[in-house]
Design an enzyme around this catalytic site. Structure first.
Site, PDB file in Angstrom:
ATOM      1  N   ALA A  70       3.831 -12.487  34.142  1.00 55.62           N
ATOM      2  CA  ALA A  70       3.770 -11.644  35.584  1.00 55.62           C
ATOM      3  C   ALA A  70       2.160 -11.890  36.246  1.00 55.62           C
ATOM      4  O   ALA A  70       1.282 -12.911  35.759  1.00 55.62           O
ATOM      5  CB  ALA A  70       2.789 -10.102  35.583  1.00 55.62           C
ATOM      6  N   GLY A 114       5.122 -12.156  30.562  1.00 53.80           N
ATOM      7  CA  GLY A 114       5.514 -11.661  30.934  1.00 53.80           C
ATOM      8  C   GLY A 114       6.728 -12.562  31.227  1.00 53.80           C
ATOM      9  O   GLY A 114       8.152 -13.071  31.002  1.00 53.80           O
ATOM     10  N   GLU A 117       8.084 -12.552  27.519  1.00 54.19           N
ATOM     11  CA  GLU A 117       9.243 -11.218  27.598  1.00 54.19           C
ATOM     12  C   GLU A 117      10.631 -11.226  28.027  1.00 54.19           C
ATOM     13  O   GLU A 117      11.420 -10.629  27.839  1.00 54.19           O
ATOM     14  CB  GLU A 117       8.018  -9.890  27.787  1.00 54.19           C
ATOM     15  CG  GLU A 117       7.472  -9.817  27.439  1.00 54.19           C
ATOM     16  CD  GLU A 117       6.028  -8.898  27.609  1.00 54.19           C
ATOM     17  OE1 GLU A 117       5.582  -9.197  28.651  1.00 54.19           O
ATOM     18  OE2 GLU A 117       6.085  -7.626  27.545  1.00 54.19           O
ATOM     19  N   GLU A 137      -1.812 -11.846  26.653  1.00 54.48           N
ATOM     20  CA  GLU A 137      -1.705 -11.363  27.716  1.00 54.48           C
ATOM     21  C   GLU A 137      -3.747 -10.425  27.400  1.00 54.48           C
ATOM     22  O   GLU A 137      -4.305  -9.917  28.123  1.00 54.48           O
ATOM     23  CB  GLU A 137      -1.350  -9.366  27.343  1.00 54.48           C
ATOM     24  CG  GLU A 137      -0.103 -10.154  28.951  1.00 54.48           C
ATOM     25  CD  GLU A 137       1.173 -10.490  27.768  1.00 54.48           C
ATOM     26  OE1 GLU A 137       0.513 -10.961  26.569  1.00 54.48           O
ATOM     27  OE2 GLU A 137       2.370 -10.455  28.435  1.00 54.48           O
TER      28      GLU A 137
END
Ligand code: HXC
Length: 263
Positions: A70, A114, A117, A137
């Site tokens: 992200a 992310g 993911e 993270e």
């Protein structure tokens, strides 16, 4: 092959026969996943899902990065209202979970946070030998928030998932394959061609059977065994109502290739 690019594009789309290809394209930020990119990705996925001439989708990045996570620059000043109030992640990232056709992630370079993911939201991952996965993270004072704590343990088991997520360490492609996160590891230059070839094979299969199979496998992760088996059986029964079931079985008995109509 045909191509199209939206204005201020963060992705590129192409079609290769019955395969839709989406490339993440923010090279300067190593494909960091911001809202614009995720909105465009969702739109492209829905467009391919609605297109009756597309049977499978490939999602890829660049040689350096599938996606480095992200977008930290975008997230760094978020407060609770920005995250919770604006429904961060759920609002646009989860579009991918509504796609009924198979999605193959072709991962070269890093798939972090992310990015990892996002790859796990796809139906299978084909990785370059150069690929590196991580859920880092924890090092940023947060935790995986786009499904990592749920999908990673289902993919690799609790012990490995805890190890990977609590340390945030980099996992190379071969370790990821041994653990069950990726389905195949190939030389870097063969990653996209292999993914396109696998997608073309899948896209040539009878589409009703393909989407029923995907839906049924997804149930395996959401329902108790007895309910999942009942769900599978109903979809299995339903496929006997399709033209492609008649054609597939008739072609076998007549010793000729099947000609599927995706109906
Ligand atoms: C925003 C990023 C970024 C990210 C890299 N960049 N990752 N920008 N968000 N996630 C930017 C860098 O700031 C830099 O911009 C440019 O991309 C190149 O990166 P470098 O660090 O200079 O490259 P390199 O030294 O090769 O290192 C590559 C890297 C490193 C190992 C991938 O960039 C890195 O560790 N990135 C962060 C990985 C990460 O922590 N991901 C998880 C994010 S949190 P400039 O302008 O300086 O050139 C997350 C939350 C998920 O994903 C939960 C819900 C979605």
């Amino acid at each position: 092959m045909s191509q199209s690019q939206p204005e201020t594009a963060c992705i590129q789309t192409e079609t290769h026969g019955r395969v839709g290809l989406i490339r993440l394209d923010r090279p300067k930020q190593l494909n960091a996943l911001n809202d614009a990119l995720m909105d465009q990705l969702g739109d492209a996925l829905l467009m391919f899902d609605r297109n009756p001439d597309i049977g499978a989708i490939v999602l890829t990045g660049s040689a350096r990065a599938f996606a480095a996570g992200a977008d930290i620059a975008a997230m760094s000043d978020y407060d609770f209202v920005d995250a919770y109030g604006n429904d961060f992640i759920t609002r646009n990232w989860e579009t991918i979970t509504r796609i009924r056709k198979p999605i193959i992630a072709a991962v070269e370079g890093v798939a972090l946070g992310g990015g990892c993911e996002l790859a796990m939201m796809c139906d299978l991952i084909i990785a370059a030998d150069s690929a590196r996965f991580a859920q880092p993270e924890i090092k940023l004072g947060i935790m995986p928030g786009a499904g990592g704590t749920q999908r990673l343990p289902r993919a690799v088991g609790k012990a490995k998932a805890m190890d990977w997520m609590l340390t945030g360490r980099l996992i190379d492609a071969h370790e990821a394959e041994r653990a069950g996160l990726v389905s195949r590891v190939v030389p870097a230059e063969e990653t996209l061609p292999t993914a396109l070839q696998v997608a073309a094979e899948i896209a040539a299969m009878p589409l009703m059977a393909v989407i029923a199979l995907k839906e049924s496998v997804q149930r395996a992760f959401e329902a108790p065994l007895a309910e999942g088996l009942r769900f599978e059986r109903r979809l299995f029964h339903g496929l006997f109502a399709t033209e492609d079931q008649k054609e597939g079985m008739r072609a076998f008995l007549e010793k000729r290739p099947a000609s599927f109509k995706h109906r």
